[in-house]
Design an enzyme around this catalytic site. Sequence first.
Site, short mmCIF file in Angstrom:
data_model
loop_
_atom_site.label_atom_id
_atom_site.label_comp_id
_atom_site.label_asym_id
_atom_site.label_seq_id
_atom_site.Cartn_x
_atom_site.Cartn_y
_atom_site.Cartn_z
N THR A 24 8.25 27.67 -25.30
CA THR A 24 6.90 27.49 -24.77
C THR A 24 6.77 26.06 -24.32
O THR A 24 7.24 25.13 -24.99
CB THR A 24 5.78 27.83 -25.78
N GLU A 25 6.14 25.88 -23.18
CA GLU A 25 6.09 24.54 -22.60
C GLU A 25 5.30 23.57 -23.47
O GLU A 25 5.44 22.37 -23.33
CB GLU A 25 5.55 24.58 -21.16
N ALA A 26 4.50 24.09 -24.39
CA ALA A 26 3.78 23.18 -25.28
C ALA A 26 4.69 22.62 -26.38
O ALA A 26 4.23 21.84 -27.20
CB ALA A 26 2.58 23.88 -25.91
#
Lengths: 221, 221, 258, 258
Positions: free
Chosen positions: A46-48
């Site tokens: 996940t890009e977070a």
Amino acid sequence: MKQRLERDVIGMRAAKELQPGDCVNLGFGLPTLCALYVPEGVRFQTEAGLLGYGRLVMADEVEKADWHYIDASGRFCTPGLGMAIFDVVTSFIMIRSGRLISVMGGFQVSEKGDLANWNTGGDALGGTIGGAMDLAVGSRRVIITMDHNTKDGGYRIVKKCTYPLTARECVDLIVTDLAVIEVTPKGLVLKEVAPGWTAEEVQELTEPKLVIAPDLKEIEL
Amino acid sequence: MKQRLERDVIGMRAAKELQPGDCVNLGFGLPTLCALYVPEGVRFQTEAGLLGYGRLVMADEVEKADWHYIDASGRFCTPGLGMAIFDVVTSFIMIRSGRLISVMGGFQVSEKGDLANWNTGGDALGGTIGGAMDLAVGSRRVIITMDHNTKDGGYRIVKKCTYPLTARECVDLIVTDLAVIEVTPKGLVLKEVAPGWTAEEVQELTEPKLVIAPDLKEIEL
Amino acid sequence: MLNKIFDSFDAAVADIPDGAVIAVECWGYPATAHNLIAALKRKGTKDLTVITHTFIPQVFSEDLATLPSVLLPQMKKLISPIVGIMRLGAGGFLREYVEKGMEVEVMGHGTLAARLYAGAAGLGGIYDPVGVGTIVEEGREKRVINGKEYIFQEPLKPDYAFLSGHKADKLGNLVYRGNYRSDQPMMAMAAKTAIVEVEKIVEVGDIDPEHVVTPGVFIDRIVEIPPDGLGTPEKGAAIIQQLTQLESVRDMLFGKIE
Amino acid sequence: MLNKIFDSFDAAVADIPDGAVIAVECWGYPATAHNLIAALKRKGTKDLTVITHTFIPQVFSEDLATLPSVLLPQMKKLISPIVGIMRLGAGGFLREYVEKGMEVEVMGHGTLAARLYAGAAGLGGIYDPVGVGTIVEEGREKRVINGKEYIFQEPLKPDYAFLSGHKADKLGNLVYRGNYRSDQPMMAMAAKTAIVEVEKIVEVGDIDPEHVVTPGVFIDRIVEIPPDGLGTPEKGAAIIQQLTQLESVRDMLFGKIE
């Protein structure tokens, strides 16, 4: 009318593109179905800032939701074995440097592989970009899963996108409820069709001219 | 001939500029003397990725040297209480964003505060830049500790640097074996002189015209 | 020793002037400095520019936790890659503010990260490959480098970063937890003043030097979240319960595959 | 599962072609991938470009540990902020190679870090404030942005990064120790292929997700340093003993204040 593939079959077919060891970012919606069918050893990002997160928290176990762990679609997930946590700068280096495969939804894909998947309105308020532009530009491979046509039968695979673009010439493979199409320098190559469909029938529902693969076959799962 | 300040007195005077809570990068050589005189609560940074390292390993305790811990001058140090370890990207953000005070040596400082401290030769092989350019450009405050004159009596505080520059208009304060001089938009302001020296005598050993501070005083330690 | 610890959120934001640029993480609902946002709302500071990863409507009670969007009436500009939630009508909830003059600047999330890095490292600008051929390039300089198009992007240098951390020691050495890390380390480094609310303030030495994520020198003010503060684990659980009642987002949040 | 573990350093560098660009940390003597450097020397690969933080002469025995400078006869270009040791005559030891055509590119250390970031993030270039008015700006484009001068710097994208780590799990998740971290995480991310030599390979799950410094996806090849490898703690102790015999560097390395 002939049967189109179910949504989970689209996900299953897209999942076939993933190998053990691949690191994958799954977009909202349809792409998340892939997760159910990937081989062991595929890891999700996940890009977070998580790589290798574990199973999702389902609606019947809400009490297990820990909001320190959220997947790329904003859903509650669990820490996975061998997970790494990092900041967004590192995350987008991962994305932009071709280390990930991206499976995303799409509103439109053009014959050159342009992608429109973030905005259905007329201005910046019509959608949310999030990581989509970075994923489209940077991923080692961009796989788009979407319905082959709009609800009223219009084209989604088009000569030129009419929705605001996510990125130009970025798509590698399109998996729809009718076909598997590869974006190549020679144009869109029809590789597989849904059971019972002919290349001609798929062409009719596709705006640009398709190149028919010499080894065209039925979608295999 | 009159007495010039000892090297450790220069370090002692420069250390007076540092307050508890300051984070400081000390350059090679003379600046390292500061470390002996700073107040409690000053923390030291090395650009290779430590902030708040502890005491140095001395020559008589070589067996304690752990080469995982090296200070900004390349000397063995020990982990300090409350130390943080980080990568060089983070380190230079720290340096460039004005969070640190830099105490560096100098070959020449110009009347505008230009600094030359990395190279005494004619080309790139004549010295090593390291973090000096970043520190000079980015530090909240740049303090230069150096001998007021060259070994043969030449100027080091000059109208225009003849050695290759480290950075333009970057120096805030010069502490030498003769004087404390502030770099201001109005020019170099002579704030303090070594015991027994007059402003006129210091001026004679300084190429650019000095502005004499109204409260000129003897260096206090 | 410099005292970085503040007793209240109001004190920690007391000096923020009208027109300030605030960077504040929001990853949907977690990873947000809820208490600092609420304090800035109480203070009523005007003409704010808000830089945030996600700008979505406040879909749960404001007395449990607050999202950056509660600052809307105080804002003159929003910089964000995620403006709204698609299934709630995307950025439509902003339209009334945009019509009254609020500016909205959108870009890819990685571009936001790169611009924060550029601000932190003192760069004058970067040439970014993301956004070429899209709405992002509108009004921006473009340049071809080695045959490839790039967009010139300016650095972002927030005046303040509002951070949400797990533990900080008294020097400000900070660790996050899980996704809470997110954009926050770079926001802290890019900002002139970084203010963090943490679950716990610990003694110097309690955080292993190898595990520090944001070194203390980047952190200017620390406030420990009190038991009755916003976004506590208890209030988090209550929010999750509220969210499961909302048809519009429930399916999105829990592992139902559509 | 993709097997990233290599049995030997020679195998790990076997495919490196002539002309490759290698990033390798060297913080004086530690933080260096000694064994990988030695393997590349054995292989004899030519026309290398070496990107390193510190490029200094090999002042101790090569069978204890090796510095990037052992590759000098194989190099066509050096990119480094620290070229030599001042008290050993700075970069003078390079002059014979420069006269034979080796290129040397110097810049500030922070500029090196920013250029590696630019390479990793796919940027086309950056405008850097450091080096203005110095030798660094020679031959480079300059630009005034908001009244301030900047130098255009190109991204650095090494073909290979040679890393020295503390522990890696089988997925490549990596932690360093102390100063060994240094430039290495960004070198790993900027390189096309990252190869790490580690003190220990551990099982997946043995490294806390919060403590991973370089996520495994950036690491392509892992070699565990054998007991008779270079740069082991025992050989490190021997090097330190050798260094203390060297008048020229002893004072520099230990806490004597001059």
